[in-house]
Design a protein around this motif. Structure first.
Motif, PDB file in Angstrom:
ATOM      1  N   UNK A 208       0.821  -1.212   0.000  1.00  0.00           N
ATOM      2  CA  UNK A 208       0.000   0.000   0.000  1.00  0.00           C
ATOM      3  C   UNK A 208       0.854   1.261   0.000  1.00  0.00           C
ATOM      4  N   UNK A 209       1.875   1.298   0.855  1.00  0.00           N
ATOM      5  CA  UNK A 209       2.741   2.481   0.933  1.00  0.00           C
ATOM      6  C   UNK A 209       3.457   2.713  -0.392  1.00  0.00           C
ATOM      7  N   UNK A 210       3.965   1.639  -0.987  1.00  0.00           N
ATOM      8  CA  UNK A 210       4.680   1.770  -2.252  1.00  0.00           C
ATOM      9  C   UNK A 210       3.766   2.278  -3.360  1.00  0.00           C
ATOM     10  N   UNK A 211       2.553   1.742  -3.453  1.00  0.00           N
ATOM     11  CA  UNK A 211       1.629   2.175  -4.502  1.00  0.00           C
ATOM     12  C   UNK A 211       1.155   3.612  -4.264  1.00  0.00           C
ATOM     13  N   UNK A 212       0.899   3.960  -3.019  1.00  0.00           N
ATOM     14  CA  UNK A 212       0.500   5.341  -2.727  1.00  0.00           C
ATOM     15  C   UNK A 212       1.622   6.314  -3.075  1.00  0.00           C
ATOM     16  N   UNK A 213       2.854   5.895  -2.805  1.00  0.00           N
ATOM     17  CA  UNK A 213       4.013   6.741  -3.129  1.00  0.00           C
ATOM     18  C   UNK A 213       4.096   6.997  -4.633  1.00  0.00           C
ATOM     19  N   UNK A 214       3.555   6.065  -5.420  1.00  0.00           N
ATOM     20  CA  UNK A 214       3.579   6.206  -6.875  1.00  0.00           C
ATOM     21  C   UNK A 214       2.273   6.774  -7.427  1.00  0.00           C
ATOM     22  N   UNK A 215       1.475   7.373  -6.554  1.00  0.00           N
ATOM     23  CA  UNK A 215       0.310   8.120  -7.017  1.00  0.00           C
ATOM     24  C   UNK A 215      -1.001   7.364  -7.067  1.00  0.00           C
TER      25      UNK A 215
END
Length: 223
Positions: free
Chosen positions: A12-19
């Motif tokens: 989740x954190x990684x995908x949110x970091x990518x918008x």
């Protein structure tokens, strides 16, 4: 959809970091509740879930008209070839094994979304051949006038065949045309989706339109 909190948070954190906007669920039941509120553009799905397994959930998504075309990435520790083939058999679009690279997962999500958005052929005109009608604008397929339900991958496969009648398309060529040359997918994945496409055409008696060419690949036979 992941029952391990640490892995779910990493994804989740990684995908949110990518918008991306991310909705998290620890199991299939919670995922169904979230999907009832807002339909996701793509699902990242673990196999080993409490209650209903990821494979069973993927089969459920593919059996419902509302979620039949929803792109699914299976993210799992099950790395055996038989497991991968079973995942593709139930209709997942991509398969990534743990441990995984968050950057690779993001790249695969982006690639799957691009392919989903471009599921229809580039040409706008409908194609009719061999008792089949493919409508790019509505992304619908009809067999002798009856609607045929296809996943985005199966739709792209059929579009490639119908726009290249009688032409032998190798597995490698189909991978480039349907999945894209920047996506790492095994050639046997093509066989799984061909089998699913034939099953979808079987009720209309048109499954033999997709011919196997020994040593060459596959061909669409209009007659």
């Amino acid at each position: 959809v992941e029952d391990e909190p640490a892995i779910r948070e990493l994804v989740a954190v990684n995908l949110r970091h990518n918008g991306f906007n991310v909705a998290e669920a620890p199991d299939a039941m919670a995922a169904k509740s979230l999907m009832a509120l807002e339909k996701p553009d793509v699902v990242v799905l673990d196999w080993m879930l409490p209650g209903q397994s990821g494979v069973e959930f993927a089969r459920h998504l593919r059996s419902s008209d509302a979620t039949r075309g929803m792109p699914i990435i299976m993210l799992t520790a099950r790395a055996a070839e038989g497991d991968k083939l079973q995942g593709f058999e139930v209709g997942v679009d991509d398969y990534l094994t743990k441990p995984f690279s968050p950057r690779e997962l993001t790249a695969r999500v982006k690639a799957l979304l691009r392919r989903s958005a471009d599921a229809a052929p580039r040409e706008d005109e409908a194609v009719e051949s061999g008792g089949l009608r493919l409508e790019p604008e509505t992304r619908r397929v009809f067999a002798d006038g009856e609607r045929v339900e296809l996943s985005p991958t199966e739709f792209r496969l059929l579009a490639c065949f119908m726009r290249n009648p009688e032409r032998v398309l190798s597995r490698a060529r189909l991978l480039d045309l349907v999945w894209g040359d920047s996506v790492f997918v095994e050639e046997r994945t093509v066989d799984v989706h061909i089998r699913r496409l034939r099953l979808a055409l079987r009720p209309a008696g048109l499954e033999k339109r997709i011919e196997t060419v020994r040593g060459g690949g596959y061909r669409f036979a209009p007659e």
